[in-house]
Each structure stands twice: as structure tokens, then as C-alpha cells.
Design a protein around this motif. Structure first.
Motif, PDB file in Angstrom:
ATOM      1  N   LEU A  88      44.367  33.835  47.340  1.00  0.00           N
ATOM      2  CA  LEU A  88      43.535  34.154  46.185  1.00  0.00           C
ATOM      3  C   LEU A  88      43.697  35.609  45.763  1.00  0.00           C
ATOM      4  N   ILE A  89      43.758  36.494  46.749  1.00  0.00           N
ATOM      5  CA  ILE A  89      43.895  37.918  46.441  1.00  0.00           C
ATOM      6  C   ILE A  89      45.243  38.205  45.768  1.00  0.00           C
ATOM      7  N   LYS A  91      46.985  36.134  43.987  1.00  0.00           N
ATOM      8  CA  LYS A  91      46.988  35.529  42.655  1.00  0.00           C
ATOM      9  C   LYS A  91      46.200  36.370  41.648  1.00  0.00           C
ATOM     10  N   PHE A  92      45.094  36.954  42.089  1.00  0.00           N
ATOM     11  CA  PHE A  92      44.226  37.687  41.176  1.00  0.00           C
ATOM     12  C   PHE A  92      44.765  39.078  40.850  1.00  0.00           C
ATOM     13  N   TRP A  96      41.556  42.457  39.358  1.00  0.00           N
ATOM     14  CA  TRP A  96      40.494  41.465  39.522  1.00  0.00           C
ATOM     15  C   TRP A  96      40.205  41.199  40.999  1.00  0.00           C
ATOM     16  N   TRP A  99      36.820  39.740  42.137  1.00  0.00           N
ATOM     17  CA  TRP A  99      36.607  38.315  41.891  1.00  0.00           C
ATOM     18  C   TRP A  99      37.358  37.461  42.901  1.00  0.00           C
ATOM     19  N   ALA A 100      38.491  37.955  43.351  1.00  0.00           N
ATOM     20  CA  ALA A 100      39.222  37.250  44.409  1.00  0.00           C
ATOM     21  C   ALA A 100      38.407  37.229  45.691  1.00  0.00           C
ATOM     22  N   THR A 104      36.871  33.980  47.462  1.00  0.00           N
ATOM     23  CA  THR A 104      37.238  33.754  48.857  1.00  0.00           C
ATOM     24  C   THR A 104      35.995  33.589  49.716  1.00  0.00           C
TER      25      THR A 104
END
Length: 438
Positions: A88-89, A91-92, A96, A99-100, A104
């Protein structure tokens, strides 16, 4: 007079736990005995109430919490939680990153208890702060907020699950409403509240973010990690949706209720996790079994404390307090949601433990549901949100946050205690608004 006796009982609980540092389970049992006797119950009936209270509370709850702990431990030990976080980190991106971290924490928080999730995510949060060169609390507060919201609002966490059992609330609907209110609450208590903490910029404690990580080969895939962790959530949500849209007697409804039952949903998730997080990762069955055994150690005392809260609740009910409160509530304009939240909040500030505050408040306000017609599911969230308000020096979570983020007591109050209060207030406002919709 009955309410005076309850007040004496709560005061005794505070004295035993705060002044004498007595274990929560023992304190709750002693208070249940004392309140039952003061209410005029025969001694043998008090003992019977305590046994019935512990048994009825832990009957299904022990299975749900046990399976939930197993799922969380399997997720952590195979690197699945780390996979979710790092994916997630990445990808963001850095812009952002908050938000990651929120996503998470919210995702991991479904499967892990607060303390486990906090310790698990901490090395990643510290590494992000060091690599991106952002203030530690910039990513630390959103992480803590996400984990705390799942801990206070959502089954299968101990507080909400135990209160849902006490209130006979539908677990699927509780999860649905809790998620609906939890999303805006996490945003306000995490990324938004962090803007007021810009003046706190502490150095990262040396060495903490260099802890050993799983290699790419050791971790399971992102889809497998997320899918397995969310199996119970998906099954319980499907059950809740089916019960709302399908007519009684529909053939699919029976299957939805069976597979969406919290016990069945968490059991299915554990069986899947044994394969996806264990056998399929090259671990032997003996190693998987060791993980399952270790997971129960995490919740053993927690289960006893919840059982003690159930005993206290049953004594209050068997002594006639429910009828007494029902009589007082007739014609009252006080919102039962507000009353439940206020009692839980007062106990949280005095006791420190969110779980003990939630269970004790649940026992006191349970009679309000029948007398007022309030939604049991919203009452769960009202009590759960009230039970996390203003964590301070009597809460182990306060010191956990302080030490790991290298803060002073004043800074911890501004950050940690503040974000917990935002969560509690959002939960109250959200339930008061949602009662007009559901």
C-alpha cells in the motif's frame, strides 16, 4: 438505592484496580460479590449469578476471540501484515503516505488486536518517517488512529465483541455500522488531527526502525494476505446484507446466516490461513500449531477479564437492576446512546482500560436497550467509542505510545490522548446521527 449500590461497586472497582493494582478479573469478581450481597441477594444466588454470567458471556465469545487471535498471529508470523503495509505504501507514494498508513492500519486492524498491530506496524512507520524525512507523528498518529478505531468500534476486537454479546446485537450489523462510522472517524483522528501537531517533531529512537524484516521471498502475495485477513469481515457483512434484503424463508438466507455467523466466519478464516499463511509457505504443521498455541496466550487474561465483566453484569440483572433502570427511563428524554457513551467514558477516564470500561458500562446500560428500544448495534458503538476517550497515565497504551515515539507526558497528552478523544466524540456524534437512519 440500587444505583447508589452500583456507584459504590464502581468506586470499589476503581480502588481495587488503581490504588491496590489488583488484577482486573479478580477485582470484577470481588465487586460482583459485593454488589450482589449489598443488593440483598442470597449468597448462594450471587455465586450462581457469577457462574452464569461468566459462562453466558464467554460461551461464544471465547471461540470468536480465540479464532481471531489465531488468524492475527498467523498473519503476523508469515509476513502477511508486512506485505499489506509495504504494498500500500509503495502504491500511494510519499505525497499520500498518511493515507497509505491509515488504510494499512485499518486493514491490519481488522485481524490484529491493538497492541499486536501497534508493535507490528511500528518498525514500518519508523522506517517510513526516516526514509521520507517527515515528522514521526505525521505517520504515527494516523497509524494509531486506525488501529484504535478498529479496536473500539469493530468486532472481532474484545470490547465491541463482548458488548455485542451482552446486548444481543447482530455482529454483522455491528460490523457494518462500525465500518460506516469508522472511516470518517479515522480520517478526522488521523490525517486531519495530525495538522494540529506540527510543532511536535521528535527524533526517531535509534535502532527501532532497523529491526529485521521479511524478505520478498518469505512474504505471501498481497491479494492472498488481504483476502485471508478479511474473510471473516466479508462473510459477516454478506450475512448482514442478506438479512436486510432477503425475505424470511429465502433458501439462501440459511446459508448466509450459517457461514456469516461470527464463530463460523472466523473458523473458516483460520482454516484458510493455516494453508495460505502456513503450509503453503513451507511451514510444517508442527510450526503452524506452535503459532496457534502462542496466539491464545495473548488473549488468555483478556478473556478472564471479559468473563469477570459478564459476572458483574449478571449480578446486576439478577438483583433486579434492569427493572429498576427501566422504571427510571420511562418517560425520560435522555438519549440511551448518550447515556451509554457517558458511562463508558467516565469509566475509561477513571480505570484506564478500554476493555474493562466497555464491559462494565455494558453491564450497567444493557437494560436500557429493552426499555428504550434503542438499536443494540448502535449501543455497542456508543459504548465502544466512549470507552476509548482521553487515554492518560493510568492506561498502558499511553505509555506504549509515549516511549515508542520518544515523547514527553505533555506531548503524549496532546497527541495520543487527543486523538483518542476525537475518536470518542466522533463515535458519539455518528451514532446519534445514524439512529435516525437505521
Amino acid at each position: 438505592m440500587p444505583l447508589v449500590i452500583v456507584a459504590i461497586g464502581v468506586a470499589l472497582l476503581l480502588i481495587l484496580m488503581i490504588r491496590f493494582k489488583l488484577n482486573g478479573f479478580i477485582a470484577l469478581i470481588l465487586v460482583a460479590l459485593a454488589v450482589g450481597i449489598m443488593q440483598g441477594m442470597p449468597v448462594n444466588k450471587v455465586i450462581e449469578s457469577i457462574k452464569n454470567g461468566v459462562g453466558s458471556t464467554l460461551g461464544s465469545l471465547a471461540l470468536i476471540m480465540g479464532f481471531g487471535a489465531m488468524l492475527g498471529k498467523l498473519l503476523a508470523d508469515c509476513g502477511g501484515a508486512q506485505r499489506i503495509a509495504t504494498t500500500l505504501i509503495n502504491k500511494f507514494g510519499q505525497r499520500w503516505i498518511q493515507w497509505a498508513v491509515v488504510l494499512t492500519g485499518f486493514t491490519v486492524g481488522f485481524a490484529l488486536f491493538y497492541e499486536v498491530g501497534f508493535v507490528l506496524m511500528l518498525p514500518l512507520v519508523l522506517t517510513i518517517a526516516a526514509t521520507a524525512r517527515v515528522p514521526l507523528l505525521y505517520v504515527g498518529v494516523p497509524m494509531a488512529a486506525a488501529l484504535s478505531v478498529t479496536h473500539g468500534f469493530l468486532p472481532p476486537h474484545p470490547g465491541p465483541t463482548a458488548i455485542a454479546t451482552l446486548f444481543h446485537a447482530d455482529m454483522g450489523k455491528t460490523l457494518l455500522y462500525g465500518t460506516l462510522l469508522g472511516i470518517p472517524t479515522v480520517i478526522l483522528a488521523g490525517p486531519v488531527y495530525t495538522r494540529f501537531l506540527k510543532s511536535i517533531d521528535k527524533p526517531i529512537p535509534e535502532g527501532l526502525y532497523n529491526s529485521k524484516k521479511f524478505t520478498e521471498e518469505e512474504m505471501p502475495g498481497f491479494g492472498v494476505s488481504v483476502g485471508t485477513a478479511l474473510v471473516p469481515v466479508i462473510l459477516m457483512a454478506l450475512r448482514a446484507i442478506a438479512e436486510m434484503i432477503l425475505p424470511k424463508g429465502h433458501p439462501f438466507l440459511a446459508y448466509a446466516e450459517f457461514f456469516g455467523d461470527p464463530i463460523m466466519a472466523t473458523l473458516i478464516a483460520v482454516l484458510i490461513a493455516i494453508f495460505t499463511f502456513g503450509l503453503n509457505r513451507g511451514r510444517t504443521m508442527d510450526q503452524v500449531t506452535d503459532t496457534l498455541v502462542d496466539s491464545i496466550k495473548i488473549i488468555a487474561m483478556m478473556l478472564l477479564i471479559i468473563g469477570g465483566g459478564g459476572a458483574f453484569k449478571q449480578v446486576l440483572v439478577d438483583s433486579g437492576l434492569d427493572k429498576y433502570i427501566a422504571g427510571l427511563m420511562e418517560g425520560s428524554n435522555v438519549s440511551p446512546l448518550l447515556m451509554a457513551w457517558s458511562i463508558a467514558a467516565a469509566l475509561r477516564i477513571a480505570l484506564g482500560s478500554a476493555t474493562v470500561a466497555a464491559i462494565t458500562a455494558g453491564g450497567i446500560v444493557a437494560p436500557l436497550i429493552a426499555s428504550s428500544g434503542a438499536s443494540p448495534e448502535l449501543m455497542v458503538i456508543a459504548v465502544g467509542s466512549g470507552s476509548v476517550i482521553f487515554s492518560h497515565v493510568n492506561d498502558p497504551g499511553f505509555w506504549l505510545f509515549k516511549e515508542y515515539f520518544n515523547l514527553s507526558i505533555g506531548e503524549t497528552m496532546r497527541s495520543w490522548s487527543g486523538l483518542e478523544t476525537v475518536i470518542a466524540l466522533c463515535g458519539l456524534v455518528g451514532t446519534l446521527l445514524l439512529q435516525y437512519v437505521v
